[in-house]
Scaffold this active site. Structure first.
Site, mmCIF file in Angstrom:
data_model
loop_
_atom_site.group_PDB
_atom_site.id
_atom_site.type_symbol
_atom_site.label_atom_id
_atom_site.label_comp_id
_atom_site.label_asym_id
_atom_site.label_seq_id
_atom_site.Cartn_x
_atom_site.Cartn_y
_atom_site.Cartn_z
ATOM 1 N N ASN A 35 -0.490 1.929 6.045
ATOM 2 C CA ASN A 35 0.280 0.925 5.320
ATOM 3 C C ASN A 35 0.919 0.053 6.389
ATOM 4 O O ASN A 35 1.771 0.520 7.137
ATOM 5 C CB ASN A 35 1.348 1.626 4.461
ATOM 6 C CG ASN A 35 2.403 0.673 3.933
ATOM 7 O OD1 ASN A 35 3.541 1.056 3.732
ATOM 8 N ND2 ASN A 35 2.050 -0.561 3.711
ATOM 9 N N GLY A 36 0.488 -1.191 6.459
ATOM 10 C CA GLY A 36 1.064 -2.068 7.475
ATOM 11 C C GLY A 36 0.078 -3.137 7.875
ATOM 12 O O GLY A 36 -0.921 -3.369 7.193
ATOM 13 N N LYS A 93 10.351 -12.598 -16.309
ATOM 14 C CA LYS A 93 9.819 -11.401 -16.980
ATOM 15 C C LYS A 93 8.576 -11.756 -17.781
ATOM 16 O O LYS A 93 7.577 -11.057 -17.736
ATOM 17 C CB LYS A 93 10.839 -10.789 -17.946
ATOM 18 C CG LYS A 93 11.960 -9.940 -17.435
ATOM 19 C CD LYS A 93 11.602 -8.661 -16.763
ATOM 20 C CE LYS A 93 11.181 -8.887 -15.353
ATOM 21 N NZ LYS A 93 12.017 -8.799 -14.265
ATOM 22 N N CYS A 135 0.826 -1.204 0.000
ATOM 23 C CA CYS A 135 0.000 0.000 0.000
ATOM 24 C C CYS A 135 0.863 1.257 0.000
ATOM 25 O O CYS A 135 2.010 1.234 0.438
ATOM 26 C CB CYS A 135 -0.945 0.118 1.203
ATOM 27 S SG CYS A 135 -1.887 -1.359 1.555
ATOM 28 N N GLU A 181 5.584 -12.620 -15.444
ATOM 29 C CA GLU A 181 5.064 -11.476 -14.698
ATOM 30 C C GLU A 181 4.108 -10.626 -15.515
ATOM 31 O O GLU A 181 3.094 -10.173 -15.006
ATOM 32 C CB GLU A 181 6.227 -10.557 -14.276
ATOM 33 C CG GLU A 181 6.991 -11.000 -13.069
ATOM 34 C CD GLU A 181 8.136 -10.031 -12.766
ATOM 35 O OE1 GLU A 181 8.229 -9.576 -11.631
ATOM 36 O OE2 GLU A 181 8.947 -9.734 -13.676
ATOM 37 N N TRP A 195 -2.915 -2.612 -1.523
ATOM 38 C CA TRP A 195 -2.656 -4.002 -1.935
ATOM 39 C C TRP A 195 -3.247 -4.843 -0.825
ATOM 40 O O TRP A 195 -2.760 -4.838 0.308
ATOM 41 C CB TRP A 195 -1.144 -4.227 -2.065
ATOM 42 C CG TRP A 195 -0.787 -5.519 -2.730
ATOM 43 C CD1 TRP A 195 -0.673 -5.746 -4.066
ATOM 44 C CD2 TRP A 195 -0.438 -6.755 -2.089
ATOM 45 N NE1 TRP A 195 -0.294 -7.045 -4.296
ATOM 46 C CE2 TRP A 195 -0.143 -7.693 -3.107
ATOM 47 C CE3 TRP A 195 -0.360 -7.175 -0.762
ATOM 48 C CZ2 TRP A 195 0.230 -9.008 -2.841
ATOM 49 C CZ3 TRP A 195 0.006 -8.485 -0.490
ATOM 50 C CH2 TRP A 195 0.300 -9.386 -1.527
ATOM 51 N N HIS A 212 16.762 -34.079 -17.933
ATOM 52 C CA HIS A 212 16.281 -34.810 -16.754
ATOM 53 C C HIS A 212 14.807 -34.501 -16.474
ATOM 54 O O HIS A 212 14.349 -34.633 -15.351
ATOM 55 C CB HIS A 212 17.147 -34.468 -15.545
ATOM 56 C CG HIS A 212 18.584 -34.844 -15.745
ATOM 57 N ND1 HIS A 212 19.003 -36.150 -15.831
ATOM 58 C CD2 HIS A 212 19.682 -34.082 -15.931
ATOM 59 C CE1 HIS A 212 20.307 -36.182 -16.037
ATOM 60 N NE2 HIS A 212 20.742 -34.937 -16.108
ATOM 61 N N LYS A 229 5.258 -3.641 -6.720
ATOM 62 C CA LYS A 229 6.693 -3.414 -6.869
ATOM 63 C C LYS A 229 7.441 -3.612 -5.561
ATOM 64 O O LYS A 229 8.560 -4.084 -5.542
ATOM 65 C CB LYS A 229 6.897 -1.985 -7.381
ATOM 66 C CG LYS A 229 8.327 -1.634 -7.641
ATOM 67 C CD LYS A 229 8.571 -1.454 -9.114
ATOM 68 C CE LYS A 229 10.024 -1.479 -9.465
ATOM 69 N NZ LYS A 229 10.429 -2.696 -10.150
ATOM 70 N N ARG A 274 2.879 0.401 -5.478
ATOM 71 C CA ARG A 274 2.822 -0.313 -4.202
ATOM 72 C C ARG A 274 1.550 -1.148 -4.053
ATOM 73 O O ARG A 274 1.389 -1.871 -3.081
ATOM 74 C CB ARG A 274 2.904 0.691 -3.045
ATOM 75 C CG ARG A 274 4.160 1.519 -3.063
ATOM 76 C CD ARG A 274 4.182 2.495 -1.900
ATOM 77 N NE ARG A 274 4.337 1.810 -0.643
ATOM 78 C CZ ARG A 274 5.496 1.508 -0.086
ATOM 79 N NH1 ARG A 274 6.614 1.834 -0.696
ATOM 80 N NH2 ARG A 274 5.549 0.884 1.069
ATOM 81 N N GLU A 296 15.703 -15.253 -15.193
ATOM 82 C CA GLU A 296 15.170 -13.894 -15.203
ATOM 83 C C GLU A 296 14.301 -13.663 -16.447
ATOM 84 O O GLU A 296 13.246 -13.029 -16.358
ATOM 85 C CB GLU A 296 16.329 -12.887 -15.116
ATOM 86 C CG GLU A 296 15.964 -11.424 -15.233
ATOM 87 C CD GLU A 296 14.958 -10.913 -14.207
ATOM 88 O OE1 GLU A 296 14.656 -11.619 -13.230
ATOM 89 O OE2 GLU A 296 14.446 -9.803 -14.411
HETATM 90 C C1 G6P Z 1 8.564 -7.882 -6.348
HETATM 91 C C2 G6P Z 1 8.819 -7.119 -7.622
HETATM 92 C C3 G6P Z 1 10.053 -7.680 -8.311
HETATM 93 C C4 G6P Z 1 11.239 -7.644 -7.366
HETATM 94 C C5 G6P Z 1 10.942 -8.356 -6.048
HETATM 95 C C6 G6P Z 1 12.021 -8.090 -5.017
HETATM 96 O O1 G6P Z 1 8.195 -9.178 -6.641
HETATM 97 O O2 G6P Z 1 7.701 -7.189 -8.474
HETATM 98 O O3 G6P Z 1 10.335 -6.900 -9.454
HETATM 99 O O4 G6P Z 1 12.325 -8.270 -7.975
HETATM 100 O O5 G6P Z 1 9.715 -7.860 -5.501
HETATM 101 O O6 G6P Z 1 12.020 -6.719 -4.741
HETATM 102 P P1 G6P Z 1 13.261 -5.918 -4.188
HETATM 103 O O7 G6P Z 1 12.754 -4.511 -4.056
HETATM 104 O O8 G6P Z 1 13.605 -6.517 -2.875
HETATM 105 O O9 G6P Z 1 14.362 -6.044 -5.174
#
Ligand code: G6P
Length: 642
Positions: free
Chosen positions: A129-130, A519, A30, A522, A103, A538, A637, A55, A515
């Site tokens: 937020n919390g 991507k 949030c 996501e 969120w 395997h 994020k 957030r 990675e």
């Molecule tokens: C979330 C974000 C990712 C990020 C991860 C870790 O899942 O969507 O993009 O890699 O958190 O976040 P940080 O801020 O700790 O790198």
């Protein structure tokens, strides 16, 4: 984040006792924002919410107190734009206001569970937020005292508690907030406004970020500084257990939970408004992908000197003995940062000959880890706020390890709580799917490994200088790779409707495969798996058929011949292949269906370059599918929840 040993809370004034033994408090996500001043309160708050939408975007809401003395609360499920639509015909005149983007944790996303929450008598409104962990016991006690609740949230309990105390003790808002917070177990960044005192906002924090912006005759508060960067650069980062009293026309006051005044430490922000705008790109993600030549230059600047010969990373220089004597390095991270961490393992082991372990922070924190004061723990987090990474770092610190943070967010919790560390300096990353932060993290880890190797003498100086020179050229290589944009956009059309993908790589290209797959998952919601190419036989090889494309990362490195045979194995099963290869490649070019060529460079630097075509591929596939790439469903994020 505060480590709590045995916090036993006695609810004396409720005639109720409860003992809550906690280890770490986690916060939900949030974003909150608040404003008091002569500007257009509604416009400032809505713009601020848009900046904080990374957030969470399950619902949004705003509370305003107008000069007419009315408290107006408007909320809507979904994104901030829904709230704007809802507010179109509402009365928005105000001198003070608070707002929230959510969120969801306690209670589904709905209008009713959206913040701000208000007290039953309509006198107070609060954004939070919390997570209030003892909210049930408080709620039951409040119900016994006649309070009625309308939402399923923990936050409504907090605002009702403040109001209850205020009425019962006939005290000021700040005294009621302090008393209430002394009864709360959990994490919070809150802002409260009061109908009868439209000149004041009371805000507080514990384990959730909160920053106050001090302007001329106006004051802002928010989960980070992005909502007010165009108005002021003077900020105060509130600390845990501090309460801010923001009163129009008066200097800011900060008190702690014992009612003692704290000193006010004003810092100057290094953030510009252009960093928060799309700058002509349709999405932040595309902007951030294309920013990488600049962000990598910023990340490298000053850290390689003497034309490549000298590595100059402050965090290492200041802690030479620790890195020289480290018997082991453990890297903790989540998500994309974990993939960077895995590359860190390859880099540090290769260059420094120190054993490295890489752990998901969420697993590490509950794994009863074995650590001592000769271990170095590196915590990597773009946001600096990821709850699991922060908790893992704190556990490591408590066990005597030296904890080094790598973050992008100045003033965030991980930089504050770790022993030392370094920033990646790539500027704010707004797209939820991480791109420029990943390459920045990998770059910092490369420099860290080179720096430790130089210190320890585990690599010949000529080799360090050779790689150092190539590092300085990386931004140019990235520019070149970005020229593949149109080709990748075209290629994406062929693969948009694939339902599954495999991403394969070996050595340094294995974390890149992970990675790349992340991507795609996501932002396009296509199932994708990253795998070490040799492990494919395997299990995953059984999945390969004409419907299952493979993306194979195969630069010309010491494992090239090995991956050529993996490419052949995929082809032999009828799978189609997109390969990332080095310019001038001939072998894979003859086997793969599509190749994307990247410049030649030392093996340890290839991940930064090979990951970029994968970022673009996932971007275009998601766009072709009509997905919201900057705000993918269910994600946020900054993940400050366990
Ligand atoms: C979330 C974000 C990712 C990020 C991860 C870790 O899942 O969507 O993009 O890699 O958190 O976040 P940080 O801020 O700790 O790198």
């Amino acid at each position: 984040m505060r480590y709590q040993n045995t916090p036993v809370v006695l609810w004396s004034n409720w005639r109720l006792k409860t003992a809550i033994t906690k280890t770490f408090i986690s916060t939900n996500m949030c974003g909150i924002v608040g404003y008091i001043g002569n500007g257009n309160v509604y416009d400032i708050l809505i713009k601020g919410l848009h900046r904080l939408e990374y957030r969470g975007y399950d619902s949004a809401g705003i509370a305003l107190v107008g000069n007419d003395g009315n408290l107006k609360v408007y909320k809507a499920k979904g994104k901030v734009s829904n709230l704007e639509d809802y507010c179109k015909d509402k009365s928005l005149e105000a001198g003070v206001g608070i707002a929230h983007t959510r969120w969801a944790t306690h209670g589904e996303p709905s209008d009713c569970n959206a913040h701000p929450h208000y007290s039953e008598d309509g006198n107070l409104a609060l954004v939070h937020n919390g997570t209030i962990e003892n909210y049930k016991v408080l709620k039951d006690a409040l119900i016994q005292h006649g309070c009625k609740f309308h939402s399923e949230t923990d936050t409504e309990v907090l605002v009702q508690l403040i109001e209850y105390i205020k009425v019962k003790n006939n005290c000021s808002l700040v005294d009621a907030v302090r008393e209430a917070l002394n009864q709360v177990v959990g994490a919070y960044a809150i802002a409260v406004i009061e109908k009868d005192h439209p000149d004041t906002i009371v805000a507080a924090r514990q384990s959730s970020p909160l920053v106050i912006g001090i302007g001329d005759d106006e004051t802002f508060l928010a989960s980070d500084a992005t909502p007010f960067v165009e108005y002021t650069k003077d900020v105060v980062y509130l600390k845990d257990e501090e309460i801010a009293v923001i009163k129009k026309g008066e200097p800011l006051r900060i008190l702690n939970l014992d009612n003692r005044e704290s000193t006010i430490d004003v810092k100057t922000l290094e953030l510009s408004i252009s960093q928060l705008e799309k700058g002509g790109y349709p999405h932040f993600m595309l902007k951030e992908i294309f920013e990488q030549p600049i962000t990598l230059r910023d990340c490298i600047r000053g850290r390689i000197i003497e034309g490549g010969a000298k590595i100059n990373v402050n965090g290492i220089n200041d802690n030479k003995d620790i890195f020289l004597n480290a018997k082991r390095i453990v890297i903790v991270a989540c998500g994309t940062s974990w993939h960077a961490a895995l590359l860190g393992k390859y880099l540090i082991q290769d260059m420094c000959r120190i054993p490295v372990e890489v752990e998901y922070a969420s697993e590490f924190r509950y794994s009863n880890p074995v650590l001592d004061d000769r271990d170095v723990v590196i915590a990597i987090s773009q946001s600096g706020e990821t709850a699991d990474t922060l908790a893992a770092a704190m556990i490591a610190k408590r066990m005597g390890a030296f904890v080094f943070g790598i973050s992008n967010s100045v003033g965030s919790s991980i930089p504050r709580e770790t022993d030392s560390g370094t920033y990646i300096h790539v500027g704010p990353e707004i797209g939820v799917a991480s791109t420029k932060a990943f390459t920045g993290q990998v770059m910092v880890l490369t420099l860290l490994a080179l720096g430790i190797a130089q210190l320890k003498g585990t690599m010949p100086q000529e080799k360090i200088a050779e790689i150092g020179e190539e590092v300085l050229r990386i931004p140019d290589y990235v520019e070149k790779v970005l020229k593949l944009n149109d080709e990748i956009e075209h290629l994406s059309l062929i693969y948009t409707y694939a339902r599954n993908f495999l991403y394969l790589g070996r050595g340094y290209s294995y974390p890149v495969a992970l990675e790349g797959a992340l991507k795609l998952k996501e932002i396009s919601y296509i199932h994708a798996e990253g795998y070490p190419a040799a492990e494919m036989k395997h299990g995953p090889i059984a999945l390969i058929d004409a419907e299952m494309p493979s993306v194979i990362i195969a630069p010309n490195d010491h494992l090239y011949e090995k991956i050529v045979s993996n490419v052949q194995q995929v082809k032999a099963r009828g799978g189609s292949i997109i390969a990332i290869v080095t310019e001038g490649d001939t072998e894979i070019k003859n086997i793969a269906d599509h190749v994307l060529e990247v410049p030649a460079m030392p093996e340890c630097l290839t991940p930064i370059i090979t990951s970029i075509p994968l970022q673009l591929l996932s971007y275009y596939i998601a766009i072709n599918k009509g997905k919201n790439v900057d705000m993918p469903r269910n994600l946020a994020k900054s993940v400050t929840v366990e």
